[in-house]
Design a protein around this motif. Structure first.
Motif, PDB file in Angstrom:
ATOM      1  N   PHE A  94     -77.810  53.301  42.347  1.00 28.85           N
ATOM      2  CA  PHE A  94     -76.940  53.604  41.212  1.00 28.85           C
ATOM      3  C   PHE A  94     -77.483  53.010  39.917  1.00 28.85           C
ATOM      4  O   PHE A  94     -77.435  53.648  38.865  1.00 28.85           O
ATOM      5  CB  PHE A  94     -75.505  53.134  41.476  1.00 28.85           C
ATOM      6  N   TYR A  95     -78.032  51.823  39.982  1.00 28.67           N
ATOM      7  CA  TYR A  95     -78.621  51.192  38.795  1.00 28.67           C
ATOM      8  C   TYR A  95     -79.817  52.005  38.293  1.00 28.67           C
ATOM      9  O   TYR A  95     -79.975  52.220  37.097  1.00 28.67           O
ATOM     10  CB  TYR A  95     -79.022  49.751  39.117  1.00 28.67           C
ATOM     11  N   THR A  96     -80.630  52.477  39.225  1.00 25.03           N
ATOM     12  CA  THR A  96     -81.772  53.305  38.860  1.00 25.03           C
ATOM     13  C   THR A  96     -81.300  54.596  38.199  1.00 25.03           C
ATOM     14  O   THR A  96     -81.873  55.037  37.195  1.00 25.03           O
ATOM     15  CB  THR A  96     -82.649  53.609  40.091  1.00 25.03           C
ATOM     16  N   MET A  97     -80.261  55.202  38.737  1.00 18.86           N
ATOM     17  CA  MET A  97     -79.725  56.429  38.123  1.00 18.86           C
ATOM     18  C   MET A  97     -79.222  56.160  36.702  1.00 18.86           C
ATOM     19  O   MET A  97     -79.418  56.990  35.810  1.00 18.86           O
ATOM     20  CB  MET A  97     -78.599  57.025  38.971  1.00 18.86           C
ATOM     21  N   LEU A  98     -78.598  54.995  36.492  1.00 19.23           N
ATOM     22  CA  LEU A  98     -78.177  54.632  35.138  1.00 19.23           C
ATOM     23  C   LEU A  98     -79.376  54.571  34.207  1.00 19.23           C
ATOM     24  O   LEU A  98     -79.343  55.089  33.094  1.00 19.23           O
ATOM     25  CB  LEU A  98     -77.474  53.270  35.140  1.00 19.23           C
ATOM     26  N   ARG A  99     -80.438  53.929  34.653  1.00 18.51           N
ATOM     27  CA  ARG A  99     -81.644  53.813  33.834  1.00 18.51           C
ATOM     28  C   ARG A  99     -82.331  55.163  33.673  1.00 18.51           C
ATOM     29  O   ARG A  99     -82.919  55.441  32.628  1.00 18.51           O
ATOM     30  CB  ARG A  99     -82.580  52.769  34.441  1.00 18.51           C
ATOM     31  N   MET A 100     -82.269  55.991  34.704  1.00 21.02           N
ATOM     32  CA  MET A 100     -82.877  57.324  34.622  1.00 21.02           C
ATOM     33  C   MET A 100     -82.223  58.168  33.529  1.00 21.02           C
ATOM     34  O   MET A 100     -82.888  58.993  32.910  1.00 21.02           O
ATOM     35  CB  MET A 100     -82.768  58.058  35.963  1.00 21.02           C
ATOM     36  N   GLN A 101     -80.931  57.978  33.322  1.00 17.69           N
ATOM     37  CA  GLN A 101     -80.238  58.715  32.264  1.00 17.69           C
ATOM     38  C   GLN A 101     -80.840  58.398  30.897  1.00 17.69           C
ATOM     39  O   GLN A 101     -80.915  59.271  30.033  1.00 17.69           O
ATOM     40  CB  GLN A 101     -78.746  58.364  32.246  1.00 17.69           C
ATOM     41  N   GLU A 102     -81.293  57.170  30.721  1.00 21.14           N
ATOM     42  CA  GLU A 102     -81.878  56.731  29.449  1.00 21.14           C
ATOM     43  C   GLU A 102     -83.338  57.160  29.305  1.00 21.14           C
ATOM     44  O   GLU A 102     -83.783  57.454  28.203  1.00 21.14           O
ATOM     45  CB  GLU A 102     -81.798  55.198  29.343  1.00 21.14           C
ATOM     46  N   HIS A 103     -84.075  57.155  30.409  1.00 12.70           N
ATOM     47  CA  HIS A 103     -85.518  57.428  30.379  1.00 12.70           C
ATOM     48  C   HIS A 103     -85.904  58.376  31.522  1.00 12.70           C
ATOM     49  O   HIS A 103     -86.648  57.992  32.423  1.00 12.70           O
ATOM     50  CB  HIS A 103     -86.313  56.128  30.506  1.00 12.70           C
ATOM     51  N   PRO A 104     -85.422  59.611  31.500  1.00 10.37           N
ATOM     52  CA  PRO A 104     -85.662  60.515  32.634  1.00 10.37           C
ATOM     53  C   PRO A 104     -87.137  60.798  32.905  1.00 10.37           C
ATOM     54  O   PRO A 104     -87.537  60.860  34.069  1.00 10.37           O
ATOM     55  CB  PRO A 104     -84.914  61.792  32.249  1.00 10.37           C
TER      56      PRO A 104
END
Length: 123
Positions: A94-104
């Motif tokens: 889930f944390y990675t998905m949060l970061r992915m939203q910022e830097h896909p």
């Protein structure tokens, strides 16, 4: 987000080794993303992944598989390895998905290039 789910998200992050402040920041990030909030709520209620939301073409299940696939690279760094720690693995996805939203683009590249080495044609 329901308060019980927010509390659970904070506890999940703490079980994954995050400080109280980091855990609250994580829960706040999830709350600010309706799509990830829906994914987390579904997991909380059903103990299964919804996989409805995608970032750069990847679902939460893709992120989990990608993380487990890294186990060979982390064998020499057991403190960083999520494979045997269910709470850390779930939080990290889930944390990675949060970061992915910022830097896909960054994560899209990582998920395509940083994979295991146990299949023909990798190198």
């Amino acid at each position: 987000m329901k308060s019980e789910i927010r509390e659970w998200a904070v506890k999940l992050a703490q079980c994954a080794g995050q400080s109280v402040e980091q855990a609250k920041e994580f829960a706040g990030g999830i709350e600010n993303s309706p799509e990830l909030c829906e994914e987390l709520e579904h997991y909380y209620e059903h103990q299964s992944l919804l996989c409805k939301y995608q970032v750069a073409g990847f679902t939460i299940a893709d992120v989990l598989v990608w993380q487990v696939d890294h186990f060979k690279a982390f064998l020499d760094r057991p403190d960083e390895m999520n494979r045997y720690d269910q709470d850390r693995l779930l939080w990290s996805a889930f944390y990675t998905m949060l970061r992915m939203q910022e830097h896909p683009e960054e994560y899209q590249r990582k998920m395509r290039e940083e994979t295991g080495t146990d299949y023909a044609g990798k190198y």
